[in-house]
Structures are given as structure tokens and as C-alpha cells.
Design a protein around this motif. Structure first.
Motif, short mmCIF file in Angstrom:
data_model
loop_
_atom_site.label_atom_id
_atom_site.label_comp_id
_atom_site.label_asym_id
_atom_site.label_seq_id
_atom_site.Cartn_x
_atom_site.Cartn_y
_atom_site.Cartn_z
N LYS A 516 0.84 -1.21 0.00
CA LYS A 516 0.00 0.00 0.00
C LYS A 516 0.87 1.26 0.00
O LYS A 516 0.68 2.17 -0.82
CB LYS A 516 -0.91 -0.03 1.23
N HIS A 517 1.83 1.34 0.95
CA HIS A 517 2.67 2.54 1.02
C HIS A 517 3.54 2.69 -0.22
O HIS A 517 3.77 3.81 -0.70
CB HIS A 517 3.55 2.48 2.28
N TYR A 518 4.01 1.57 -0.75
CA TYR A 518 4.86 1.65 -1.93
C TYR A 518 4.07 2.18 -3.13
O TYR A 518 4.58 2.98 -3.93
CB TYR A 518 5.47 0.28 -2.25
N ALA A 519 2.82 1.71 -3.27
CA ALA A 519 1.99 2.19 -4.38
C ALA A 519 1.75 3.70 -4.25
O ALA A 519 1.77 4.44 -5.26
CB ALA A 519 0.66 1.43 -4.40
N ALA A 536 6.12 8.31 1.75
CA ALA A 536 5.47 7.02 1.51
C ALA A 536 6.50 5.88 1.48
O ALA A 536 6.27 4.80 2.04
CB ALA A 536 4.69 7.07 0.20
N PHE A 537 7.63 6.10 0.82
CA PHE A 537 8.64 5.04 0.76
C PHE A 537 9.24 4.76 2.14
O PHE A 537 9.54 3.60 2.47
CB PHE A 537 9.74 5.42 -0.23
N ASN A 538 9.42 5.80 2.95
CA ASN A 538 9.91 5.58 4.30
C ASN A 538 8.90 4.79 5.13
O ASN A 538 9.25 3.95 5.96
CB ASN A 538 10.24 6.91 4.98
N ALA A 539 7.59 5.08 4.90
CA ALA A 539 6.55 4.30 5.58
C ALA A 539 6.61 2.84 5.14
O ALA A 539 6.39 1.92 5.93
CB ALA A 539 5.17 4.91 5.29
N ALA A 540 6.91 2.61 3.84
CA ALA A 540 7.05 1.25 3.35
C ALA A 540 8.22 0.54 4.03
O ALA A 540 8.13 -0.64 4.38
CB ALA A 540 7.24 1.25 1.83
N LEU A 541 9.31 1.27 4.24
CA LEU A 541 10.47 0.68 4.90
C LEU A 541 10.18 0.38 6.37
O LEU A 541 10.76 -0.55 6.95
CB LEU A 541 11.68 1.61 4.78
N ASP A 547 13.52 -3.20 2.41
CA ASP A 547 12.86 -3.41 1.12
C ASP A 547 13.68 -2.76 0.01
O ASP A 547 13.90 -1.54 0.00
CB ASP A 547 11.45 -2.82 1.16
N GLY A 548 14.11 -3.57 -0.95
CA GLY A 548 14.99 -3.10 -2.01
C GLY A 548 14.39 -2.05 -2.91
O GLY A 548 15.00 -1.00 -3.16
#
Length: 578
Positions: A516-519, A536-541, A547-548
Motif C-alpha cells: 500500500k505505502h509503496y503504491a 510514503a517510501f519511508n513508511a514502506a520501509l 525493502d529493495g
């Protein structure tokens, strides 16, 4: 005993000489009968069976002739034409061309010899019809092929390829008609062989009856001796008939014990040599089954034109590579490296085969495989490839533990992992190679794209990347995550690429948050809202540390902040290396 190693005639004559006083008249009759058996056996061994062999080889010669003709045409079609090579091919063709008639003439001579021999009760009318059919088949073949050959050479010289191809097809049809005629003749000839064999058995039984009468007159010793001799004659024949039935049923594991050195013994020895050759051919077939996928072999047998002409089909291609292979191989002995690679290929090939994939080749530490018609339905191929990739990735933890134990070391010189790329698209399938070696494989943009996606895993820090067409074919049957829009080397138009995360419905809560965060970050990244994308990418991490893809795009955002993209940037990334 020396007596049992003599010819059938001498066996019977030996009995007659031993009991000359009591059975002078009977001995003469036995000699005549044994002579008849010898004549029949000689005819069966030296005429019937060789004549059948000539007919069988005529089929083979027709195929050799067709192959030689194609080689000659291919040599002529080369530009510039190699006249010396063409002359060699022409000579080869002429030699194979003559062999068909030589085999047919050999069969006819033997058949005429049987007909002309008044000593044997052969079906001369049936044999005469067979001889005429052979002559007619060869005459028709020669008439048609001479005309077609001249036409074909003119077409090849004139570079009329379409007409030449049609002429070749007509020649193949003529050859098939000839082979069908020869097959029918061979069937009738085989009936004559069985008829002659029954005559041999009948005369042998008559000899046994005569021997029985002699033994009654010669008392117990003569009876026992005659019984032993007659048993030595009939047992090999029965064994030969039993062995023939086994071969007819496709079983090649039974040989005949050769207990005599007479005509039947020679026939039994020849039968055993034939069985050994059949077993050898079967072993070769089983051995090549380890080098060529049996499904490919069966597919080519069912549709041989695919191997010759090739076809365009939509297929799904997979490339799988072992990461860290170079550094790992540098610290290993050749024997250890071979052991590791064999185990790695065995483990990783299992999921491909269990999901009905075809392993095309092993390239260093990489595996190339494909899915598609005619081996599976077109609507299944993308899903099966994705499931194979998931199964392969699931083998990695166990593989990482097995390899040190396999080598007897505490830890591998370098950690091993997988990189898998999958693409779906139209490819060319067919036999590619030279006259000396061919390989049934696939070629096309989808193959190149799958290879580039496998390498792109290294850029994004992923294991499994698939192309947009593959993702569309899979749909919701697997859990996918769009990673980026990418233009690989060799392609100008970018396309979306996806990561295979798991089977449908198998995502953890952390993986769902990651997707979800990555999208959200990907959408902001493409809209050049880099601050929102970073959040958003930091939230994904936070959902999935390490996460690569998130790390990769954060690094790009840092670059874009220093050097903003062009105003017409389409949000795609273009790889400048393979």
C-alpha cells in the motif's frame, strides 16, 4: 558333446549309422527328411530373412535419399554457391539414390531364387506377386523422382524457393507412398517367412516321429539317444519363436540360449545379436531423455513440421540466476563447484518440471525455461511460471543450509540467492543450429526481456520480476506489486514491471502495508511530488525494513533533487546496461 555341435543332417545320419542293422530303410527315410529340414532352414536363413532385410533397408535408404537431397539443395541455395561442396553432396545423393534399387534388386533376386528352387514347398504364386510389386514400386519411384529431381534442380538454380519447397513436399509424398508400398510388401513377406518357419517345424516333427519308430526298434538305448537328439533340434526353435513373441510385445530383456552350432544355433545367435542392438538403442533413448526434455521429444514426434519450419507462439519465458556465483566460485575447488551447481540445478529444476515447464538450457549458473503451447494451454502459462518462481524462492533457505553440509565446510564463501525474470510474448519456436547439431529452443523479444528482468533484480533488490504482459495474464491469481516503469536495454518503450510477492491471499499484514505505502510513493514519484514520495517510501520501509525497491527509489529521489528530471519526464527508468 561333439555330436550335438554338428549339423542337423549329421545328427540324423549318426543315428542311422549307429542302428544300421535294425533300421536301414528307416535311416534312409530319416536322412531324406533331415536333408529337407536342412534345405528349409537354409532357405529361411539365407533367403527369406535376408530378403526381408533388404526390404526393410529399402525404407531406410529412401529416408537417406531424402536427407541427401535436402543437403544438396541447401548447399546449392547458399550464396555464393560452393561448387565443390555441391558436387560432394550431389555424389552423396547419387550414391544413396542407387542404394534403394540395389536393396530392392537384392530382395528380388532372393525371392526369385526361392521360386526357382523346386526342393521347397514355398508359395511361388504369392512370392511372384511380391517380386512384381517390388519391381513396380521401384519403377514408379524412379519415374516420379527422376522427373521431380530435374524440376527441383532447375527451380533451385533459378532461386524459385516457393516452387522448390513445393517440389520437395511432392518428393516427400512420393517417398511416403513408396514406403507405404514397401511396408505392405514387407507384411506379406513376413507372412511368407512365418509360413516357411511352420514348414520347418512340420518337417522337424516328422523327423521326430521317424526317430521315435527307430528308437522302438533299437530298444531303450536307441530311444533315449534319439530323444536327446530330437530335443536338441526342436528346443532352440521353440525358444526362437518365444523370443520372437517377446520382441513383438516390445520386451528386449530375453535372450536365447545357444546350445548348438547348427543352422538353428546360428539363427539363435543372430537373434541374440539383434536383441542386444535393440537394447542398446533403448539405452541410448533413455540416456538422451536426460539431455532433452521428454515432452519436447514427444511434441516433435507428434508434429515434426514444427522442428523444420518453426512457429510463432505466445510463450512465457523464465531466466533464473544464482546471485553471488562469481565470488562463490572463486573460493571453491572445481570438484566442489560442480557438486554445488549440480545440487543447485537439481533443486531449482524440480519446481519448473512440477509446474509443467520446459527447461531449455543451463547457461553457467543460469536456468532458461519456458511455458506455452503445445505443451500447456496458453491461458495457464503465466500463472504456472509465477508459481514455479515462488516455489524456487521457497527453496532458498533450505539450499543455503544444504550447500555447506554438501561441501563439508562451516559456511559458504559467499551467500547465495536467486534472481528470476519472467516475460510473456510472441517468440519463434523451432530447431536452431547447424547440420551437425540442432537444438529445439525459443527466440524473440520476450526471451531478451526475461533475461533483462532477471538482471534488473540486482538493481531493485528483488528476487522475482515479471513483465507487464505476464502480470496481466496472472491477474489476481498471485499477489503482485508494481515496482516501476522500466525500459531495458534494447527496448525504447518503457513498460510496467511487477514483483511476485506470494500466492493469492498469502500476504502478511506487513506485506500488505508495504504494498500500500509503496503504491502511494510510486504514484507521487511519477507525479514528481518527491517529498510525498519520500514519506510514503519511508513508511514502506517501516513496514518492511530493507525493502529493495523502496530503497532504490529513495536513492533516485535524492538524485532528482540534485538534478531534477526533464519537464517531459514520463516517470520511467531506462537501464543503460544489461
Amino acid at each position: 558333446m561333439p555330436l550335438f555341435n554338428q549339423s542337423i543332417r549329421r545328427k540324423i545320419v549318426g543315428i542311422a549309422l549307429g542302428l544300421i542293422v535294425l533300421m536301414l530303410v528307416t535311416s534312409i527315410l530319416s536322412m531324406v527328411m533331415s536333408s529337407k529340414v536342412g534345405i528349409l532352414l537354409d532357405e529361411l536363413t539365407n533367403r527369406y530373412i535376408p530378403a526381408y532385410g533388404h526390404l526393410a533397408r529399402a525404407n531406410v535408404r529412401s529416408l537417406e535419399r531424402a536427407l541427401a537431397l535436402r543437403r544438396m539443395v541447401m548447399t546449392r541455395m547458399q550464396s555464393p554457391t560452393d561448387e565443390e561442396a555441391y558436387a560432394a553432396r550431389l555424389h552423396e545423393f547419387e550414391v544413396t539414390d542407387r542404394r534403394i534399387e540395389e536393396e530392392a534388386e537384392g530382395a528380388r533376386k532372393l525371392i526369385n531364387a526361392i521360386i526357382d528352387d523346386p526342393r521347397t514347398p514355398s508359395d511361388n504364386a504369392a512370392l511372384a506377386r511380391i517380386e512384381i510389386r517390388i519391381e513396380t514400386a521401384v519403377t514408379d519411384l524412379r519415374r516420379d523422382l527422376d522427373q521431380d529431381r530435374a524440376t527441383l534442380l532447375k527451380q533451385v538454380d533459378a532461386k524459385q524457393m516457393a516452387e522448390a519447397r513445393a517440389t520437395l513436399e511432392h518428393i516427400d509424398g512420393v517417398r511416403d507412398q513408396f514406403n507405404q508400398k514397401i511396408d505392405a510388401i514387407r507384411t506379406d513377406m513376413l507372412a511368407q517367412v512365418f509360413f516357411s518357419t511352420s514348414q520347418v517345424i512340420g518337417h522337424q516333427r516328422q523327423a521326430i516321429i521317424v526317430s521315435g519308430i527307430v528308437t522302438l526298434l533299437a530298444a531303450i538305448v536307441g530311444f533315449v539317444f534319439a530323444l536327446l537328439v530330437s530335443s536338441g533340434i526342436t528346443r532352440p526353435v521353440r525358444l526362437l519363436l518365444a523370443g520372437t513373441r517377446e520382441v513383438e510385445a516390445g520386451r528386449f530383456d530375453k535372450t536365447i540360449a545357444v546350445s548348438t552350432q547348427d543352422e538353428i544355433g546360428e539363427l539363435a545367435a543372430a537373434f541374440n545379436r539383434m536383441i542386444e542392438q535393440l537394447r542398446h538403442n533403448e539405452r541410448i533413448r533413455e540416456t538422451f531423455g536426460r539431455y532433452i526434455d521428454p515432452k519436447v521429444v514427444q511434441g516433435l514426434i507428434d508434429r515434426p513440421e514444427v522442428a523444420i519450419d518453426g512457429e510463432r507462439r505466445v510463450m512465457t519465458i523464465m531466466f533464473c540466476d544464482m546471485s553471488g556465483f562469481t565470488s562463490m566460485s572463486e573460493g571453491m575447488t572445481p570438484r566442489g563447484l560442480v557438486k554445488v551447481m549440480n545440487h543447485y540445478f537439481t533443486v531449482m529444476s524440480g519446481p519448473i518440471r512440477s509446474n509443467r515447464g520446459i527447461i531449455d538450457k543451463y547457461i553457467g549458473d543460469a536456468i532458461m525455461a519456458y511455458w506455452g503451447p503445445p505443451f500447456i494451454e496458453e491461458n495457464e502459462q503465466a500463472l504456472l511460471a509465477g508459481l514455479s518462481a515462488i516455489d524456487m524462492a521457497e527453496q532458498v533457505p533450505a539450499l543455503q543450509k544444504q550447500l555447506p553440509d554438501l561441501l563439508g565446510i562451516r559456511a559458504m564463501p559467499a551467500p547465495c540467492d536467486l534472481r528470476i525474470g519472467i516475460a510473456t510474448g510472441e517468440v519463434l519456436t523451432g530447431s536452431i543450429g547447424s547440420e551437425l547439431m540442432m537444438s529445439f529452443t525459443v527466440m524473440g523479444d520476450a526471451v531478451n526481456l526475461a533475461s533483462r528482468l532477471e538482471a534488473a533484480n540486482k538493481v531493485y533488490g528483488t528476487r522475482i520480476l515479471i513483465a507487464q504482459a505476464t502480470a496481466e495474464a496472472i491477474g489476481a491469481k498471485l499477489e503482485l506489486r508494481e515496482i516501476d516503469r522500466l525500459a531495458v536495454v534494447g527496448q525504447s518503450a518503457p513498460q510496467a514491471i511487477f514483483e511476485v510477492m506470494s500466492r493469492a491471499g498469502a500476504l502478511t499484514a506487513a506485506q500488505q502495508d508495504l504494498r500500500k505505502h509503496y503504491a502511494e510513493g510510486l504514484a507521487a514519484y511519477r507525479a514528481c511530488r518527491f517529498d510525498d514520495a519520500r514519506v510514503a517510501f519511508n513508511a514502506a520501509l517501516e513496514s518492511s525494513p530493507g525493502d529493495g525497491p523502496a530503497r532504490t527509489l529513495l536513492a533516485r529521489i535524492a538524485e532528482f533533487e540534485a538534478r531534477p528530471p526533464a519537464a517531459d519526464w514520463d516517470g520511467a527508468w531506462r537501464m543503460d546496461s544489461k
